[in-house]
Write an enzyme that holds these catalytic residues in place. Structure first.
Site, mmCIF file in Angstrom:
data_model
loop_
_atom_site.group_PDB
_atom_site.id
_atom_site.type_symbol
_atom_site.label_atom_id
_atom_site.label_comp_id
_atom_site.label_asym_id
_atom_site.label_seq_id
_atom_site.Cartn_x
_atom_site.Cartn_y
_atom_site.Cartn_z
ATOM 1 N N HIS A 134 -16.156 -32.603 -13.611
ATOM 2 C CA HIS A 134 -16.006 -31.564 -14.635
ATOM 3 C C HIS A 134 -14.984 -30.543 -14.123
ATOM 4 C CE1 HIS A 134 -16.631 -28.415 -17.383
ATOM 5 N NE2 HIS A 134 -17.467 -27.700 -16.651
ATOM 6 N N CYS A 154 -21.763 -28.423 -20.336
ATOM 7 C CA CYS A 154 -20.597 -29.214 -19.915
ATOM 8 C C CYS A 154 -20.994 -30.608 -19.440
ATOM 9 C CB CYS A 154 -19.869 -28.510 -18.784
ATOM 10 S SG CYS A 154 -19.629 -26.794 -19.111
ATOM 11 N N ASN A 167 -11.284 -24.983 -18.550
ATOM 12 C CA ASN A 167 -12.607 -25.581 -18.678
ATOM 13 C C ASN A 167 -12.894 -25.835 -20.164
ATOM 14 O OD1 ASN A 167 -15.340 -26.119 -18.885
ATOM 15 N ND2 ASN A 167 -15.987 -24.488 -17.496
HETATM 16 N N1 ACO Z 1 -8.489 -11.286 -13.100
HETATM 17 C C1 ACO Z 1 -8.480 -10.428 -12.069
HETATM 18 N N2 ACO Z 1 -9.599 -10.094 -11.404
HETATM 19 C C2 ACO Z 1 -10.756 -10.645 -11.802
HETATM 20 C C3 ACO Z 1 -10.833 -11.548 -12.880
HETATM 21 C C4 ACO Z 1 -9.636 -11.859 -13.541
HETATM 22 N N3 ACO Z 1 -9.600 -12.702 -14.568
HETATM 23 N N4 ACO Z 1 -12.112 -11.929 -13.026
HETATM 24 C C5 ACO Z 1 -12.820 -11.297 -12.087
HETATM 25 N N5 ACO Z 1 -12.007 -10.515 -11.344
HETATM 26 C C6 ACO Z 1 -12.332 -9.656 -10.236
HETATM 27 C C7 ACO Z 1 -13.797 -9.239 -10.222
HETATM 28 O O1 ACO Z 1 -14.010 -8.132 -11.062
HETATM 29 C C8 ACO Z 1 -14.003 -8.898 -8.762
HETATM 30 O O2 ACO Z 1 -13.506 -7.602 -8.513
HETATM 31 P P1 ACO Z 1 -14.285 -6.609 -7.513
HETATM 32 O O3 ACO Z 1 -14.304 -7.299 -6.191
HETATM 33 O O4 ACO Z 1 -13.446 -5.392 -7.557
HETATM 34 O O5 ACO Z 1 -15.653 -6.451 -8.105
HETATM 35 C C9 ACO Z 1 -13.073 -9.878 -8.035
HETATM 36 O O6 ACO Z 1 -12.152 -10.366 -9.021
HETATM 37 C C10 ACO Z 1 -13.801 -11.057 -7.421
HETATM 38 O O7 ACO Z 1 -14.699 -11.563 -8.356
HETATM 39 P P2 ACO Z 1 -15.606 -12.814 -8.038
HETATM 40 O O8 ACO Z 1 -16.571 -13.022 -9.161
HETATM 41 O O9 ACO Z 1 -16.133 -12.721 -6.642
HETATM 42 O O10 ACO Z 1 -14.497 -13.960 -8.063
HETATM 43 P P3 ACO Z 1 -14.676 -15.457 -7.654
HETATM 44 O O11 ACO Z 1 -13.776 -15.790 -6.577
HETATM 45 O O12 ACO Z 1 -16.144 -15.824 -7.541
HETATM 46 O O13 ACO Z 1 -14.132 -16.201 -8.968
HETATM 47 C C11 ACO Z 1 -14.937 -17.284 -10.950
HETATM 48 C C12 ACO Z 1 -14.759 -15.950 -10.224
HETATM 49 C C13 ACO Z 1 -13.577 -17.892 -11.175
HETATM 50 C C14 ACO Z 1 -15.620 -16.994 -12.277
HETATM 51 C C15 ACO Z 1 -15.820 -18.219 -10.071
HETATM 52 O O14 ACO Z 1 -16.974 -17.541 -9.636
HETATM 53 C C16 ACO Z 1 -16.225 -19.470 -10.814
HETATM 54 O O15 ACO Z 1 -15.419 -20.290 -11.187
HETATM 55 N N6 ACO Z 1 -17.532 -19.678 -11.004
HETATM 56 C C17 ACO Z 1 -18.016 -20.829 -11.735
HETATM 57 C C18 ACO Z 1 -17.853 -20.582 -13.187
HETATM 58 C C19 ACO Z 1 -18.111 -21.806 -14.009
HETATM 59 O O16 ACO Z 1 -17.974 -22.908 -13.562
HETATM 60 N N7 ACO Z 1 -18.489 -21.558 -15.255
HETATM 61 C C20 ACO Z 1 -18.711 -22.524 -16.224
HETATM 62 C C21 ACO Z 1 -19.841 -23.430 -15.899
HETATM 63 S S1 ACO Z 1 -20.568 -24.096 -17.258
HETATM 64 C C22 ACO Z 1 -19.345 -24.646 -18.164
HETATM 65 O O17 ACO Z 1 -18.447 -25.234 -17.614
HETATM 66 C C23 ACO Z 1 -19.322 -24.290 -19.614
#
Ligand code: ACO
Length: 395
Positions: free
Chosen positions: A255, A115, A285
């Site tokens: 980003h 990205c 994203n």
């Molecule tokens: N819908 C419902 N529940 C979900 C979903 C969903 N789509 N996705 C995950 N969950 C659940 C998980 O299973 C977890 O459940 P559990 O507690 O029973 O195990 C719960 O939600 C919490 O999950 P977390 O991973 O702790 O959620 P978090 O608040 O960290 O959000 C997210 C997840 C959105 C992926 C976040 O961590 C994030 O944005 N990280 C950065 C990702 C990123 O930027 N990626 C791209 C970078 S590189 C590029 O841009 C190409």
């Protein structure tokens, strides 16, 4: 020797017509509009139509950028194509685009930095311009992430979208353009975002395809932590390298990966949110297309005026990160040098004062980041404990 400056003279964006909402996604995987909005800020994203691919989207954005710049493809000296989702592994997307545009005299290359690719591309283009070698360079960031996403994995499929953004970087005698830059990579964290099965390391097998190993795998929490840290550090670096503080910045274009990542970084930097461009709600994203899409929207909305100082900052697969400080030039050439201040004090004293101001701001930002890390370290175990209790009680 003549001093040349890089200047963005044209810009254009393209997103596919088809919109996929959170409600649509809730029909496909176990998720909800409420979860996606509160955890990411995303409401909808655009998805390429059948037959639409990375190069065809890049072509549309590039044609608009050329039109705004008032030049033709034949005037281009170089094409820098930032993407991680090319049409083919070979030939490169950059050469396909060069041919379709009719950029007969242009060199063409692909830049793969996740990205961060577009910001890497902008900084790279500026080097060719500032040395005087080239006159016009097309920098385009385009992704068809809908092709790379595992549509059965709710952890990733809700995050990504397709799109393209392009700019023309031209040689100018007008001061401004790229002022400072920071490009970085932490390869040791590479497995946090990986497509395990496509590449030269091992053959792609039907079993791997069955397990969806040819699609994106992501450790969201690890990237979240990395992103908030490097975004703050990279912005502080480019702003202080220019001898400025955050108050001198008119607009930050980050980003668009997660609104919570942006919010946390912005809080740590002590920036007013009105100075930050956020459009993740409509596009999700879009990886290398994310910063140029936001830049195009800011320009089209008149949010960037001559003389404005903009910081573009990104992070992504690699894990990479990149930031640059760009001063927006106006149409007219400035003939008089701009005075930073009219105080009747010596230049050395003024410089010292500015250095002190920058050092104080840097220290303040670092302290704010440490405080917010400490708060998270206390709150996260509490949050996990509460969730565990709720689960055991069946609530
Ligand atoms: N819908 C419902 N529940 C979900 C979903 C969903 N789509 N996705 C995950 N969950 C659940 C998980 O299973 C977890 O459940 P559990 O507690 O029973 O195990 C719960 O939600 C919490 O999950 P977390 O991973 O702790 O959620 P978090 O608040 O960290 O959000 C997210 C997840 C959105 C992926 C976040 O961590 C994030 O944005 N990280 C950065 C990702 C990123 O930027 N990626 C791209 C970078 S590189 C590029 O841009 C190409």
């Amino acid at each position: 020797m003549t001093t040349y400056y890089s200047k963005i003279t044209g810009w254009g964006m393209y997103v596919p017509e088809r919109v996929l909402t959170n409600h649509d996604l809730a029909q496909m995987v176990d998720t909800s509009d409420e979860w996606i909005v509160t955890r990411t800020g995303i409401r909808e994203r655009h998805i390429a139509a059948d037959g639409e691919a990375t190069v065809s989207m890049a072509l549309k954005a590039s044609e608009k950028a050329l039109e705004v710049a008032g030049i033709t493809a034949a005037d281009l000296d170089l094409i820098i194509f930032a993407s991680s989702t090319p049409d083919y592994l070979c030939p490169p997307a950059s050469s396909l685009l060069q041919d379709r545009l009719g950029a007969t005299k242009a060199g063409a290359m692909v830049l793969v930095a996740g990205c961060s690719g577009f910001v890497y591309g902008l900084v790279t283009a500026s080097q060719f311009i500032q040395t005087g070698l080239y006159q016009h360079i097309l920098v385009v960031g385009t992704e068809k992430l809908s092709w790379a996403v595992d549509w059965s994995d709710r952890n990733t499929c809700v995050l990504f979208g397709d799109g393209a953004g392009a700019v023309i970087v031209s040689r100018s005698l007008e001061p401004g353009g790229l002022i400072s830059a920071r490009l970085g990579s932490e390869g040791a964290e590479g497995d946090a975002l990986i497509v395990p099965a496509i590449g030269s390391i091992e053959p792609l097998t039907p079993e791997k395809i069955e397990r969806n190993e040819h699609k994106i795998r992501m450790d969201g929490r690890r990237i979240f932590k990395f992103a908030t840290q490097v975004m703050v550090d990279a912005v502080v670096d480019v702003v202080s390298a220019a001898g400025l503080t955050i108050n001198d910045i008119d607009l930050i274009i980050p980003h668009q990966a997660n609104e919570r990542i942006i919010d946390l970084a912005v809080r740590r930097l002590g920036v007013d949110r009105s100075k930050v461009l956020i459009n993740i709600d409509r596009y999700g994203n879009t990886s290398a297309a994310s910063v140029p899409l936001a830049l195009c929207e800011a320009l089209d909305q008149g949010r960037i005026q001559p003389g404005d100082r903009i910081v573009m900052v990104a992070f992504g697969a690699g894990l990479t990160y990149a930031a640059c400080l760009w001063e927006w030039q106006g149409a007219e050439t400035r003939e008089e040098p701009i005075l930073v201040s009219n105080w009747p004090i010596s230049e050395t004293l003024r410089e010292r004062l500015q250095q002190m101001r920058v050092a104080a701001w840097r220290a303040q930002t670092e302290a704010r980041a440490k405080l917010s890390d400490a708060t998270m370290a206390v709150m996260l175990p509490l949050y996990t404990f509460r969730k565990g209790v709720k689960k055991r009680l069946g609530k």
